[in-house]
Scaffold this motif. Structure first.
Motif, mmCIF file in Angstrom:
data_model
loop_
_atom_site.group_PDB
_atom_site.id
_atom_site.type_symbol
_atom_site.label_atom_id
_atom_site.label_comp_id
_atom_site.label_asym_id
_atom_site.label_seq_id
_atom_site.Cartn_x
_atom_site.Cartn_y
_atom_site.Cartn_z
ATOM 1 N N ALA A 1 0.872 -1.117 0.089
ATOM 2 C CA ALA A 1 0.006 -0.013 -0.075
ATOM 3 C C ALA A 1 0.860 1.306 -0.050
ATOM 4 N N TYR A 2 1.921 1.010 0.054
ATOM 5 C CA TYR A 2 3.007 2.139 0.302
ATOM 6 C C TYR A 2 3.817 2.548 -0.911
ATOM 7 N N THR A 3 3.590 1.662 -1.837
ATOM 8 C CA THR A 3 4.138 1.778 -3.285
ATOM 9 C C THR A 3 3.838 3.298 -3.801
ATOM 10 N N LYS A 4 4.771 4.082 -4.562
ATOM 11 C CA LYS A 4 4.457 5.228 -5.242
ATOM 12 C C LYS A 4 4.105 4.900 -6.546
ATOM 13 N N ALA A 5 4.184 3.760 -6.993
ATOM 14 C CA ALA A 5 3.814 3.414 -8.502
ATOM 15 C C ALA A 5 2.972 1.982 -8.721
ATOM 16 N N PRO A 6 1.580 2.261 -8.149
ATOM 17 C CA PRO A 6 0.884 0.868 -8.054
ATOM 18 C C PRO A 6 0.791 0.310 -9.497
#
Length: 484
Positions: free
Chosen positions: A366-371
């Motif tokens: 959930a913390y990815t900046k590139a989902p």
């Protein structure tokens, strides 16, 4: 007049909503629950010029599969500037504590019980599974392992993890076809049932004066050993693994499974009490000191590599050693158990051994900046070609039914066992983390019994075995509900 206008307005709004509902496109299962993360996180627009940190399985890294996967993905998405790299983290990370500070991976590959504990607090994201290439090729049971209590799906199944038997065909007795094939079906008796495996292991140990062994396994390991309890009516949690108030290790006649563990320990040595055998099983099977062991399909190549080295040391060329290794290392379904729970009972009916299993797969932090880029990687990694390659290099049992069908053999057997209920999928709720220490401690205590003096033995009677299971179940319950 105002009341009449208000009533007409309400009816018009209701009509508009009905028309919208019945006229809108079909939704995914997750969208039907009305959750927003899918709609807001995954837009389909790839983030350009980003680096994705991917956490993979240690065996996949060691055998070179992960390097191939990264290279293939990076070539495919080079035009977008998307680069996937090894997250270079321990495979048992703590995303809950590390993720918020930017230390976690974007994509992670783990077992379903490890992944699903992160649904509490939304540390991983629910996924738009119908957009994935693999969606139509995965069985409902595989998806179920990643279905949260909110009805949304948080992981993409890759392979079914379930114990299988590994043995050396060239270490079978020369007379096995006449003396060890009672039903004349061309399969050695010790491969088909634990009663004969016990007898053969006892024979090997006695004839070699303890320098060689038959079946060897670390018996304290809950993942591999709890299946003996399940086979006689035990379970982890009630309500298909969702009710952690109901602890079922002592249910049914599960004490018989503990008796089986105790008997198996008696044909081994004290290495079965801890993790020693797990660490040496590949080399010992290759050297001929062990006839058989049990582990998961994805370490097949580790056995092969050790066996090749052993054959080369005996004088075979590299090619001959490789051919001999593939010919003589056999994988088979886990043998059947005696219904009586006594491995010396040659007259007992047999029952299937229901082993604990799991479904390994990918999840997205959930913390990815590139989902969207992360989802593209997971989609690529679960494509037919990449799953095929993972199977070739690691010997996994693919969850994708098209890959499984093409692979055949043991893959078909494991998938059939899953469908028939002979694989008990680890519960996907956070509370499962509390079972390992109490139950593993009990197993270690039970399998130590054959190495104690008679006066010191703790688990001689059925009542003592039942008391041990009840005590461990209470400890699990307390760890979940009382001590938290």
């Amino acid at each position: 007049m105002v009341k009449i206008i208000s009533a007409i307005t309400v009816h018009l709004l209701a009509l508009i909503l009905l028309l919208y509902w019945f006229g809108k496109p079909a939704q995914t299962a997750q969208e039907d629950f009305g959750f927003e993360p899918i709609l807001t996180k995954f837009t389909g627009e790839l983030e350009a010029n980003v680096t994705l940190r991917v956490l993979e399985n240690d065996t996949a890294i060691k055998q070179g599969f992960f390097e191939e996967l990264l290279q293939a993905f990076n070539e495919e998405y080079a035009e977008y500037g998307i680069v996937a790299v090894d997250a270079n983290m321990d495979q048992y990370l703590d995303l809950e504590n590390d993720g918020p500070y930017g230390f976690g991976p974007d994509v992670l590959y783990q077992a379903n019980d490890q992944i699903m504990k992160y649904t509490d607090g939304q540390h991983i994201q629910p996924l738009p599974i119908r957009e994935l290439n693999c969606y139509p090729y995965l069985d409902e049971n595989a998806w179920q392992a990643y279905t949260g209590t909110d009805g949304q799906i948080y992981g993409i199944p890759v392979n079914i993890q379930a114990p299988v038997l590994y043995y050396r065909k060239d270490l079978l007795p020369a007379n096995w076809e006449t003396e060890w094939d009672k039903n004349n079906n061309g399969i050695p008796d010790m491969i088909e049932n634990w009663t004969d495996m016990y007898a053969y292991s006892m024979q090997i140990r006695e004839e070699s004066l303890g320098s060689r062994y038959g079946y060897m396994k670390s018996l304290w390991d809950v993942y591999f050993a709890s299946g003996y309890l399940f086979s006689y009516g035990g379970y982890v949690f009630g309500d298909n693994g969702n009710d952690a108030q109901d602890i079922g290790f002592a249910a049914g006649e599960s004490y018989k499974g503990l008796h089986v563990l105790r008997q198996l320990a008696s044909i081994m040595n004290e290495d079965c009490i801890d993790d020693t055998i797990t660490k040496i099983q590949y080399a010992k099977l290759a050297s001929g000191e062990f006839f058989a062991s049990m582990t998961t399909p994805d370490v097949y190549t580790l056995y092969i590599n050790e066996l090749v080295l052993s054959y080369q040391a005996e004088g075979l060329s590299a090619g001959e050693a490789m051919e001999a290794a593939y010919e003589n290392l056999i994988t088979a379904p886990v043998p059947y158990l005696p219904a009586s729970g006594d491995l010396t009972d040659q007259n007992s009916e047999t029952i299937p051994t229901i082993m604990m299993g799991g479904v390994n797969g990918y999840a997205i932090s959930a913390y990815t900046k590139a989902p969207n880029a992360a989802l593209a990687f997971a989609d690529f990694a679960t494509s037919y070609e990449m799953i095929k390659r993972r199977h070739e290099l690691l010997g996994i049992v693919p969850a994708r039914m098209d890959n499984a069908s093409d692979a055949g053999g043991l893959t078909d057997i494991v998938n059939a066992n899953l469908s028939e209920g002979n694989i008990y999928i680890m519960p996907s709720i956070r509370a499962v983390a509390q079972i390992w220490t109490p139950v593993g401690t009990l197993f270690a205590d039970v399998v130590k019994d054959p190495f104690r003096s008679l006066a010191e033995q703790k688990f001689i009677s059925d009542e003592q075995l039942i008391e041990g299971l009840l005590r461990a179940s209470t400890q699990v319950y307390d760890a979940i509900w009382t001590l938290q």
